[in-house]
Scaffold this motif. Structure first.
Motif, PDB file in Angstrom:
ATOM      1  N   VAL A 221       1.026  -1.111  -0.042  1.00 51.04           N
ATOM      2  CA  VAL A 221      -0.051   0.006   0.078  1.00 51.04           C
ATOM      3  C   VAL A 221       1.016   1.229  -0.034  1.00 51.04           C
ATOM      4  O   VAL A 221       0.651   2.138  -0.750  1.00 51.04           O
ATOM      5  CB  VAL A 221      -0.993   0.183   1.260  1.00 51.04           C
ATOM      6  N   ALA A 222       1.915   1.244   0.766  1.00 53.62           N
ATOM      7  CA  ALA A 222       2.711   2.439   0.812  1.00 53.62           C
ATOM      8  C   ALA A 222       3.713   2.655  -0.343  1.00 53.62           C
ATOM      9  O   ALA A 222       3.837   3.901  -0.769  1.00 53.62           O
ATOM     10  CB  ALA A 222       3.747   2.284   1.824  1.00 53.62           C
ATOM     11  N   ASP A 223       3.875   1.758  -0.968  1.00 53.59           N
ATOM     12  CA  ASP A 223       4.468   1.811  -2.470  1.00 53.59           C
ATOM     13  C   ASP A 223       3.592   2.466  -3.272  1.00 53.59           C
ATOM     14  O   ASP A 223       3.879   3.266  -4.286  1.00 53.59           O
ATOM     15  CB  ASP A 223       4.772   0.585  -2.962  1.00 53.59           C
ATOM     16  N   LYS A 224       2.447   1.857  -3.336  1.00 54.01           N
ATOM     17  CA  LYS A 224       1.266   2.614  -4.054  1.00 54.01           C
ATOM     18  C   LYS A 224       1.142   4.101  -4.040  1.00 54.01           C
ATOM     19  O   LYS A 224       0.688   4.806  -5.088  1.00 54.01           O
ATOM     20  CB  LYS A 224       0.163   1.709  -4.214  1.00 54.01           C
ATOM     21  N   VAL A 225       1.014   4.166  -2.700  1.00 59.21           N
ATOM     22  CA  VAL A 225       0.819   5.614  -2.346  1.00 59.21           C
ATOM     23  C   VAL A 225       1.802   6.730  -2.853  1.00 59.21           C
ATOM     24  O   VAL A 225       1.856   7.636  -3.176  1.00 59.21           O
ATOM     25  CB  VAL A 225       0.474   5.958  -0.826  1.00 59.21           C
ATOM     26  N   ALA A 226       3.377   5.960  -2.607  1.00 58.01           N
ATOM     27  CA  ALA A 226       4.142   6.611  -3.104  1.00 58.01           C
ATOM     28  C   ALA A 226       4.197   7.067  -4.667  1.00 58.01           C
ATOM     29  O   ALA A 226       4.523   8.166  -5.182  1.00 58.01           O
ATOM     30  CB  ALA A 226       5.604   6.271  -2.720  1.00 58.01           C
ATOM     31  N   VAL A 227       3.792   6.273  -5.477  1.00 58.51           N
ATOM     32  CA  VAL A 227       3.618   6.490  -6.801  1.00 58.51           C
ATOM     33  C   VAL A 227       2.748   7.519  -7.026  1.00 58.51           C
ATOM     34  O   VAL A 227       2.613   8.424  -7.908  1.00 58.51           O
ATOM     35  CB  VAL A 227       3.444   5.054  -7.450  1.00 58.51           C
ATOM     36  N   LEU A 228       1.484   7.278  -6.257  1.00 59.13           N
ATOM     37  CA  LEU A 228       0.554   8.123  -6.174  1.00 59.13           C
ATOM     38  C   LEU A 228       0.953   9.731  -5.967  1.00 59.13           C
ATOM     39  O   LEU A 228       0.345  10.640  -6.539  1.00 59.13           O
ATOM     40  CB  LEU A 228      -0.551   8.081  -5.337  1.00 59.13           C
ATOM     41  N   ALA A 229       2.006   9.924  -5.307  1.00 54.51           N
ATOM     42  CA  ALA A 229       2.335  11.254  -4.488  1.00 54.51           C
ATOM     43  C   ALA A 229       2.952  11.893  -6.149  1.00 54.51           C
ATOM     44  O   ALA A 229       3.013  13.260  -6.217  1.00 54.51           O
ATOM     45  CB  ALA A 229       3.238  11.119  -3.850  1.00 54.51           C
ATOM     46  N   SER A 230       3.300  11.220  -7.252  1.00 55.87           N
ATOM     47  CA  SER A 230       3.956  11.617  -8.206  1.00 55.87           C
ATOM     48  C   SER A 230       3.235  11.493  -9.512  1.00 55.87           C
ATOM     49  O   SER A 230       3.393  12.267 -10.329  1.00 55.87           O
ATOM     50  CB  SER A 230       5.422  11.491  -8.424  1.00 55.87           C
ATOM     51  N   GLU A 231       2.467  10.483  -9.477  1.00 54.18           N
ATOM     52  CA  GLU A 231       1.625  10.062 -10.821  1.00 54.18           C
ATOM     53  C   GLU A 231       0.180   9.553 -10.401  1.00 54.18           C
ATOM     54  O   GLU A 231      -0.052   8.487  -9.618  1.00 54.18           O
ATOM     55  CB  GLU A 231       2.443   8.981 -11.625  1.00 54.18           C
ATOM     56  N   VAL A 232      -0.594  10.473 -10.865  1.00 55.71           N
ATOM     57  CA  VAL A 232      -2.191   9.838 -10.711  1.00 55.71           C
ATOM     58  C   VAL A 232      -2.837   9.243 -11.916  1.00 55.71           C
ATOM     59  O   VAL A 232      -2.686   9.974 -12.852  1.00 55.71           O
ATOM     60  CB  VAL A 232      -3.313  11.151 -10.109  1.00 55.71           C
ATOM     61  N   PRO A 233      -3.298   8.036 -11.614  1.00 55.49           N
ATOM     62  CA  PRO A 233      -3.637   7.344 -13.005  1.00 55.49           C
ATOM     63  C   PRO A 233      -5.137   7.880 -13.378  1.00 55.49           C
ATOM     64  O   PRO A 233      -6.053   7.011 -13.168  1.00 55.49           O
ATOM     65  CB  PRO A 233      -3.912   5.712 -12.625  1.00 55.49           C
ATOM     66  N   LEU A 234      -5.122   9.049 -13.997  1.00 56.99           N
ATOM     67  CA  LEU A 234      -6.690   9.505 -14.359  1.00 56.99           C
ATOM     68  C   LEU A 234      -6.563   8.826 -15.652  1.00 56.99           C
ATOM     69  O   LEU A 234      -5.765   8.423 -16.374  1.00 56.99           O
ATOM     70  CB  LEU A 234      -6.290  10.973 -14.552  1.00 56.99           C
ATOM     71  N   THR A 235      -8.144   8.833 -16.170  1.00 55.83           N
ATOM     72  CA  THR A 235      -8.417   8.399 -17.314  1.00 55.83           C
ATOM     73  C   THR A 235      -8.032   9.518 -18.468  1.00 55.83           C
ATOM     74  O   THR A 235      -7.923  10.668 -18.175  1.00 55.83           O
ATOM     75  CB  THR A 235     -10.014   8.156 -17.488  1.00 55.83           C
ATOM     76  N   PRO A 236      -8.080   9.187 -19.647  1.00 56.85           N
ATOM     77  CA  PRO A 236      -7.611  10.174 -20.762  1.00 56.85           C
ATOM     78  C   PRO A 236      -8.543  11.345 -20.664  1.00 56.85           C
ATOM     79  O   PRO A 236      -8.076  12.632 -20.993  1.00 56.85           O
ATOM     80  CB  PRO A 236      -7.692   9.419 -21.915  1.00 56.85           C
ATOM     81  N   ALA A 237      -9.636  11.215 -20.574  1.00 51.86           N
ATOM     82  CA  ALA A 237     -10.696  12.353 -20.513  1.00 51.86           C
ATOM     83  C   ALA A 237     -10.804  13.131 -19.103  1.00 51.86           C
ATOM     84  O   ALA A 237     -11.631  14.046 -19.149  1.00 51.86           O
ATOM     85  CB  ALA A 237     -12.250  11.783 -20.707  1.00 51.86           C
ATOM     86  N   ALA A 238     -10.293  12.666 -18.194  1.00 48.81           N
ATOM     87  CA  ALA A 238     -10.531  13.291 -16.924  1.00 48.81           C
ATOM     88  C   ALA A 238      -9.794  14.579 -16.683  1.00 48.81           C
ATOM     89  O   ALA A 238     -10.502  15.473 -16.135  1.00 48.81           O
ATOM     90  CB  ALA A 238      -9.750  12.375 -15.858  1.00 48.81           C
ATOM     91  N   PRO A 239      -8.811  15.117 -17.488  1.00 45.76           N
ATOM     92  CA  PRO A 239      -8.247  16.516 -17.124  1.00 45.76           C
ATOM     93  C   PRO A 239      -9.362  17.410 -17.761  1.00 45.76           C
ATOM     94  O   PRO A 239      -8.951  18.535 -17.185  1.00 45.76           O
ATOM     95  CB  PRO A 239      -6.765  16.210 -18.089  1.00 45.76           C
ATOM     96  N   THR A 240     -10.209  17.307 -18.561  1.00 52.55           N
ATOM     97  CA  THR A 240     -11.029  18.133 -19.038  1.00 52.55           C
ATOM     98  C   THR A 240     -12.481  17.825 -18.466  1.00 52.55           C
ATOM     99  O   THR A 240     -13.495  18.773 -18.971  1.00 52.55           O
ATOM    100  CB  THR A 240     -11.196  18.360 -20.488  1.00 52.55           C
ATOM    101  N   THR A 241     -12.825  16.645 -17.659  1.00 51.03           N
ATOM    102  CA  THR A 241     -13.914  16.612 -17.160  1.00 51.03           C
ATOM    103  C   THR A 241     -14.127  17.271 -16.039  1.00 51.03           C
ATOM    104  O   THR A 241     -13.469  17.348 -14.969  1.00 51.03           O
ATOM    105  CB  THR A 241     -14.217  15.089 -17.037  1.00 51.03           C
ATOM    106  N   GLY A 242     -15.460  17.658 -15.769  1.00 53.28           N
ATOM    107  CA  GLY A 242     -16.041  18.626 -14.689  1.00 53.28           C
ATOM    108  C   GLY A 242     -16.040  17.514 -13.517  1.00 53.28           C
ATOM    109  O   GLY A 242     -16.667  16.468 -13.444  1.00 53.28           O
ATOM    110  N   LEU A 243     -15.556  18.164 -12.264  1.00 51.76           N
ATOM    111  CA  LEU A 243     -15.987  17.132 -11.095  1.00 51.76           C
ATOM    112  C   LEU A 243     -17.399  17.473 -10.345  1.00 51.76           C
ATOM    113  O   LEU A 243     -17.675  16.530  -9.616  1.00 51.76           O
ATOM    114  CB  LEU A 243     -14.927  17.493  -9.927  1.00 51.76           C
ATOM    115  N   ARG A 244     -18.046  18.541 -10.621  1.00 55.97           N
ATOM    116  CA  ARG A 244     -19.194  18.952  -9.791  1.00 55.97           C
ATOM    117  C   ARG A 244     -20.340  17.883 -10.091  1.00 55.97           C
ATOM    118  O   ARG A 244     -20.990  17.709  -9.210  1.00 55.97           O
ATOM    119  CB  ARG A 244     -19.925  20.246 -10.404  1.00 55.97           C
TER     120      ARG A 244
END
Length: 387
Positions: A221-244
Motif C-alpha cells: 500500500v505504501a509503495d502505491k501511495v508513493a507512486v500516487l504522490a507523483s503520478e495519478v492514474p487518471l482516465t484520458p478524458a479526466a483532465p477536461t471533465t468537470g468534477l461537480r
C-alpha cells in the motif's frame, strides 16, 4: 431566462476538472508519506515519542480515508483496476490503525459515565485525563490479576469510579444510603471489568497495528501511495471533465440517506424505542444504528468531495460541522453501549455489577438518542446554498 453567472470569488463556484482531483490526491499521498516517516522516526518508548507516534498514526488514518473517499466519489475519472485494488487496502489500513484509539476512547467514555452515574465525589477536571490514561502494557497485568483474584476486586484503583468505601459518608458528610452504597460498589466492579476487557482489547489492537505496519501488505500500500504522490492514474478524458456532477451525486446520496432516517422520532428528546432491544441476547449491533452509521460515512464522503472542489481549502460549513459532530457522538455512544452490554454478558458476575452495567447501557443508549436529536436540529437548519 436570464443567464446565471458564477461568482468568481466563490471557491465553490469556479470550474473544477480532473486536474484538481489529481492535485488533491497527490497532496494527500504526500501527507501520508510524511506521516509514515514521522511514525517510523518516533517509534521510541519515550513519552514524547509515543505522543508523536500517536499523532502520526492519526495523520496516516486521515490521509488514507481522504484518498479512499476520493477514489470512491470520483472513480469514473480514475483507472478502474487501480482504484478497485487501492480502495479496500486503504480502508483496511485506516480501520486497523483506528482500533486502538477506539478502545481507549470507549473506556474513557464508559468510566466517566460510571463516575457520573455513581454519584461519587467529583474529580477535578484537570485530573480526569491523567486518571484515565491506559497503559498499553497493562492488559496482561490486568488479565493476570483477574485470574488470580477471580474477577472480583479491581486490578488497579480507578480514581473517580466507586472511590468511596461502601460504608463511608458521601461528599460534604452526606450519608450514603444502602442502595447508593451498593450502586457504588457495583460501579467500581463494573469499571474494573470494563477496564480489563477494553485494556486487553486495546493491547491486542496495538499489536495488530504494529504487525500491520510491518507486513508486506502495508508495504505494498505504501509503495502505491508513493507512486500516487507523483503520478495519478487518471482516465484520458479526466483532465477536461468537470468534477461537480460527481460531487453533486455524493451529496444526493447523503440527502437520500438522511431522508429515510426517522427524524420525526429523533425530534423528540426521549425515544423509548431505543431500549426495545436492550435485553436481547444477540450481540449484533443495535438494529436502529445502521442507517445512522451509513449517513455518517456519506457525510464524510460529501465533506471530502467539497475539499476536492476547493483544492483542499473548503470553507467551513457550520451545518455540516454540527451534523458530523452529532453523528460522531452517536457512533461513540452506540459502541460504548454495546461494550457495556458485552461486559454484562460475562459469566458469574455479581448482581450489583450487572445492575451497574445495565444502568450504564441505558445511559449510553439515551446518549445515542440525544445525538440523534442534535443531528436533527443541525440538519434541518437552512442549507448552505452551493451551485
Amino acid at each position: 431566462m436570464a443567464q446565471q453567472h458564477l461568482d468568481p470569488t466563490d471557491p465553490m463556484a469556479k470550474a473544477v476538472t480532473g486536474e484538481a482531483l489529481a492535485g488533491y490526491l497527490r497532496a494527500q499521498a504526500t501527507e501520508f508519506l510524511r506521516a509514515l516517516r514521522l511514525h517510523r522516526e518516533t517509534g521510541s518508548a519515550t513519552a514524547n515519542g509515543a505522543e508523536e507516534s500517536v499523532d502520526a498514526a492519526r495523520a496516516l488514518r486521515h490521509s488514507a480515508r481522504r484518498i479512499s473517499g476520493s477514489l470512491h466519489t470520483f472513480r469514473p475519472l480514475l483507472d478502474a483496476t487501480w482504484s478497485e485494488e487501492m480502495r479496500p487496502e486503504l480502508a483496511w489500513l485506516s480501520g486497523t490503525l483506528g482500533l486502538e484509539h477506539a478502545c481507549e476512547s470507549r473506556l474513557e467514555r464508559l468510566l466517566l459515565a460510571l463516575h457520573r452515574l455513581s454519584g461519587s465525589t467529583a474529580v477535578p477536571a484537570q485530573s480526569v485525563p491523567a486518571a484515565l490514561v491506559v497503559d498499553p502494557a497493562a492488559g496482561s497485568r490486568a488479565a493476570g490479576a483477574a485470574r488470580a483474584g477471580g474477577g472480583g476486586a479491581p486490578a488497579r484503583a480507578k480514581p473517580g469510579v466507586g472511590a468511596a468505601p461502601e460504608n463511608s459518608g458521601g461528599p460534604a458528610g452526606r450519608t450514603v444510603s444502602p442502595e447508593r452504597g451498593n450502586l457504588t460498589v457495583g460501579a467500581a466492579k463494573a469499571g474494573a471489568l470494563l477496564d480489563r476487557q477494553l485494556t486487553l482489547a486495546r493491547t491486542r489492537a496495538h499489536s495488530t497495528a504494529l504487525q500491520a505496519l510491518g507486513s508486506s501488505r502495508f508495504h505494498a500500500v505504501a509503495d502505491k501511495v508513493a507512486v500516487l504522490a507523483s503520478e495519478v492514474p487518471l482516465t484520458p478524458a479526466a483532465p477536461t471533465t468537470g468534477l461537480r456532477p460527481l460531487a453533486a451525486a455524493a451529496e444526493e446520496r447523503l440527502t437520500d440517506a438522511v431522508a429515510v432516517l426517522p427524524l420525526i422520532t429523533a425530534g423528540h428528546p426521549y425515544n423509548a424505542q431505543a431500549l426495545v432491544h436492550g435485553l436481547s441476547p444477540d450481540p449484533s449491533p443495535h438494529p436502529q444504528d445502521g442507517p445512522w452509521h451509513q449517513v455518517r460515512l456519506l457525510l464524510r464522503l460529501h465533506r471530502y468531495a467539497r475539499e476536492v472542489l476547493c483544492e483542499g481549502d473548503a470553507p467551513v460549513d457550520v451545518r455540516l460541522l454540527a451534523a458530523g459532530q452529532a453523528l460522531n457522538r452517536h457512533r461513540d455512544a452506540s459502541e460504548a453501549a454495546a461494550a457495556a452490554a458485552q461486559a454484562a454478558r460475562t459469566p458469574r458476575i455479581a448482581p450489583a455489577t450487572a445492575y451497574a452495567l445495565g444502568v450504564l447501557h441505558a445511559d449510553q443508549r439515551h446518549e445515542v438518542e440525544a445525538a440523534r436529536f442534535a443531528f436533527q436540529q443541525a440538519w434541518q437548519k437552512q442549507t448552505v446554498s452551493t451551485p
